[in-house]
Scaffold this motif. Structure first.
Motif, PDB file in Angstrom:
ATOM      1  N   GLY A   1     -86.401 -99.725 -22.024  1.00 11.74           N
ATOM      2  CA  GLY A   1     -87.401 -98.687 -21.892  1.00 11.74           C
ATOM      3  C   GLY A   1     -88.087 -98.253 -23.164  1.00 11.74           C
ATOM      4  O   GLY A   1     -88.722 -97.195 -23.191  1.00 11.74           O
ATOM      5  N   VAL A   2     -87.963 -99.043 -24.225  1.00 19.54           N
ATOM      6  CA  VAL A   2     -88.614 -98.710 -25.491  1.00 19.54           C
ATOM      7  C   VAL A   2     -89.691 -99.758 -25.772  1.00 19.54           C
ATOM      8  O   VAL A   2     -89.401-100.947 -25.896  1.00 19.54           O
ATOM      9  CB  VAL A   2     -87.602 -98.675 -26.661  1.00 19.54           C
ATOM     10  N   LYS A   3     -90.930 -99.306 -25.864  1.00 19.60           N
ATOM     11  CA  LYS A   3     -92.041-100.208 -26.145  1.00 19.60           C
ATOM     12  C   LYS A   3     -92.097-100.501 -27.643  1.00 19.60           C
ATOM     13  O   LYS A   3     -91.989 -99.598 -28.466  1.00 19.60           O
ATOM     14  CB  LYS A   3     -93.354 -99.584 -25.689  1.00 19.60           C
ATOM     15  N   THR A   4     -92.262-101.775 -28.007  1.00 21.49           N
ATOM     16  CA  THR A   4     -92.331-102.141 -29.419  1.00 21.49           C
ATOM     17  C   THR A   4     -93.774-102.396 -29.846  1.00 21.49           C
ATOM     18  O   THR A   4     -94.560-102.963 -29.091  1.00 21.49           O
ATOM     19  CB  THR A   4     -91.477-103.385 -29.716  1.00 21.49           C
ATOM     20  N   LEU A   5     -94.082-101.958 -31.048  1.00 22.21           N
ATOM     21  CA  LEU A   5     -95.396-102.144 -31.646  1.00 22.21           C
ATOM     22  C   LEU A   5     -95.253-102.888 -32.958  1.00 22.21           C
ATOM     23  O   LEU A   5     -94.226-102.780 -33.642  1.00 22.21           O
ATOM     24  CB  LEU A   5     -96.066-100.782 -31.903  1.00 22.21           C
ATOM     25  N   SER A   6     -96.277-103.640 -33.323  1.00 22.02           N
ATOM     26  CA  SER A   6     -96.269-104.343 -34.596  1.00 22.02           C
ATOM     27  C   SER A   6     -96.749-103.410 -35.703  1.00 22.02           C
ATOM     28  O   SER A   6     -97.802-102.782 -35.583  1.00 22.02           O
ATOM     29  CB  SER A   6     -97.176-105.576 -34.512  1.00 22.02           C
ATOM     30  N   VAL A   7     -95.970-103.313 -36.768  1.00 23.53           N
ATOM     31  CA  VAL A   7     -96.330-102.522 -37.943  1.00 23.53           C
ATOM     32  C   VAL A   7     -96.415-103.471 -39.129  1.00 23.53           C
ATOM     33  O   VAL A   7     -95.434-104.151 -39.456  1.00 23.53           O
ATOM     34  CB  VAL A   7     -95.287-101.417 -38.218  1.00 23.53           C
ATOM     35  N   THR A   8     -97.564-103.553 -39.741  1.00 31.09           N
ATOM     36  CA  THR A   8     -97.769-104.558 -40.792  1.00 31.09           C
ATOM     37  C   THR A   8     -96.974-104.267 -42.054  1.00 31.09           C
ATOM     38  O   THR A   8     -96.507-105.178 -42.730  1.00 31.09           O
ATOM     39  CB  THR A   8     -99.261-104.666 -41.147  1.00 31.09           C
ATOM     40  N   ALA A   9     -96.808-102.969 -42.378  1.00 29.36           N
ATOM     41  CA  ALA A   9     -96.104-102.633 -43.607  1.00 29.36           C
ATOM     42  C   ALA A   9     -95.504-101.243 -43.515  1.00 29.36           C
ATOM     43  O   ALA A   9     -96.031-100.364 -42.825  1.00 29.36           O
ATOM     44  CB  ALA A   9     -97.052-102.717 -44.801  1.00 29.36           C
ATOM     45  N   TRP A  10     -94.395-101.063 -44.212  1.00 24.88           N
ATOM     46  CA  TRP A  10     -93.728 -99.770 -44.321  1.00 24.88           C
ATOM     47  C   TRP A  10     -92.883 -99.794 -45.585  1.00 24.88           C
ATOM     48  O   TRP A  10     -92.175-100.765 -45.847  1.00 24.88           O
ATOM     49  CB  TRP A  10     -92.862 -99.518 -43.085  1.00 24.88           C
ATOM     50  N   ASP A  11     -92.960 -98.737 -46.382  1.00 22.20           N
ATOM     51  CA  ASP A  11     -92.245 -98.722 -47.662  1.00 22.20           C
ATOM     52  C   ASP A  11     -90.795 -98.279 -47.534  1.00 22.20           C
ATOM     53  O   ASP A  11     -90.068 -98.200 -48.528  1.00 22.20           O
ATOM     54  CB  ASP A  11     -92.966 -97.831 -48.678  1.00 22.20           C
ATOM     55  N   GLY A  12     -90.367 -97.984 -46.310  1.00 21.82           N
ATOM     56  CA  GLY A  12     -88.976 -97.622 -46.103  1.00 21.82           C
ATOM     57  C   GLY A  12     -88.645 -96.179 -46.419  1.00 21.82           C
ATOM     58  O   GLY A  12     -87.461 -95.790 -46.345  1.00 21.82           O
ATOM     59  N   GLN A  13     -89.639 -95.366 -46.750  1.00 18.94           N
ATOM     60  CA  GLN A  13     -89.404 -93.980 -47.127  1.00 18.94           C
ATOM     61  C   GLN A  13     -89.656 -93.045 -45.945  1.00 18.94           C
ATOM     62  O   GLN A  13     -90.577 -93.266 -45.157  1.00 18.94           O
ATOM     63  CB  GLN A  13     -90.312 -93.587 -48.286  1.00 18.94           C
ATOM     64  N   PRO A  14     -88.858 -91.970 -45.833  1.00 20.03           N
ATOM     65  CA  PRO A  14     -89.049 -91.035 -44.716  1.00 20.03           C
ATOM     66  C   PRO A  14     -90.399 -90.325 -44.767  1.00 20.03           C
ATOM     67  O   PRO A  14     -90.953 -89.964 -43.715  1.00 20.03           O
ATOM     68  CB  PRO A  14     -87.890 -90.050 -44.876  1.00 20.03           C
ATOM     69  N   GLU A  15     -90.957 -90.140 -45.975  1.00 23.06           N
ATOM     70  CA  GLU A  15     -92.236 -89.441 -46.101  1.00 23.06           C
ATOM     71  C   GLU A  15     -93.380 -90.185 -45.426  1.00 23.06           C
ATOM     72  O   GLU A  15     -94.362 -89.575 -45.002  1.00 23.06           O
ATOM     73  CB  GLU A  15     -92.574 -89.205 -47.579  1.00 23.06           C
ATOM     74  N   SER A  16     -93.267 -91.511 -45.349  1.00 26.31           N
ATOM     75  CA  SER A  16     -94.347 -92.317 -44.788  1.00 26.31           C
ATOM     76  C   SER A  16     -94.224 -92.517 -43.277  1.00 26.31           C
ATOM     77  O   SER A  16     -95.070 -93.169 -42.667  1.00 26.31           O
ATOM     78  CB  SER A  16     -94.406 -93.678 -45.489  1.00 26.31           C
ATOM     79  N   LEU A  17     -93.188 -91.959 -42.666  1.00 23.32           N
ATOM     80  CA  LEU A  17     -93.025 -92.112 -41.223  1.00 23.32           C
ATOM     81  C   LEU A  17     -94.192 -91.492 -40.461  1.00 23.32           C
ATOM     82  O   LEU A  17     -94.556 -91.964 -39.387  1.00 23.32           O
ATOM     83  CB  LEU A  17     -91.705 -91.476 -40.761  1.00 23.32           C
ATOM     84  N   LYS A  18     -94.776 -90.428 -41.028  1.00 25.51           N
ATOM     85  CA  LYS A  18     -95.891 -89.756 -40.345  1.00 25.51           C
ATOM     86  C   LYS A  18     -97.112 -90.647 -40.220  1.00 25.51           C
ATOM     87  O   LYS A  18     -97.989 -90.400 -39.388  1.00 25.51           O
ATOM     88  CB  LYS A  18     -96.258 -88.474 -41.098  1.00 25.51           C
TER      89      LYS A  18
END
Length: 203
Positions: free
Chosen positions: A99-116
């Protein structure tokens, strides 16, 4: 009569252990959950962003090798190839099943601040440190070791945190001989053990 019996035994041994040919074999890599995870969507949310998994192994071409007692080496490659894509496909299918839809994310720096900045409720990134099955044949048996090491990063928006798990696993077995089918079984069982535990308790 005894000499004929011994000749027959020697012939069978040669047939079994000497018929294996070297080469490269494709092994189907696929995580298939065998249990339900009813709390998964509640923990990660309805959508999960998948960042391209990082394959940090020294040899990214193969996932295993068989060294025979006498003869050429055999190598094993993941199907799908490359390995990080095979794992992403499996994880995406598993989350979708629960029941969890997956989306493609091209990049993420691994920091909690960038989750937004991520258009998903959570984001997942995996570093593949090791994924290898090694078979070494003796005169009458083959010792096989499967070794897996992942670093799993899960960022959860509602928690405002990034949860990291360092997971290592080794399994050994003694076989008459190592076949691509046995490599597939051992590698996928290692995936099942790791991801069953992760999906049961993602953080």
């Amino acid at each position: 009569m005894k000499s004929y019996r011994w000749l027959s035994i020697i012939f069978i041994v040669i047939l079994v252990f000497g018929c294996a040919k070297g080469g490269t074999y494709f092994v189907r890599i696929q995580y298939q959950p065998v249990k339900e995870f009813p709390s998964l969507s509640g923990k990660v949310g309805p959508t999960l962003g998948l960042v391209p998994f990082k394959d940090e192994r020294p040899d990214q071409l193969y996932i295993g090798r068989h060294t025979p007692h006498d003869g050429p080496l055999s190598y094993f490659k993941s199907d799908p190839f490359p390995l990080n894509q095979a794992m992403m496909d499996s994880i995406s299918n598993a989350f979708s099943r629960f029941g969890v839809k997956t989306l493609s994310v091209t990049a993420w720096d691994g920091q909690p601040e960038s989750l937004k900045n991520i258009e998903a409720d959570s984001v997942l990134m995996i570093e593949i440190k090791r994924f290898w099955t090694e078979g070494k044949a003796g005169a009458f048996r083959t010792t096989v070791k499967t070794s897996v090491h992942f670093v799993i990063h899960l960022g959860v928006k509602k928690e405002g945190k990034v949860f990291t798990k360092n997971v290592e696993m080794e399994k050994e077995a003694t076989l008459a001989r190592l076949t691509p089918e046995r490599v597939e079984t051992m590698a996928n069982q290692a995936l099942a053990d790791i991801f069953n535990a992760f999906l049961s308790n993602p953080y």
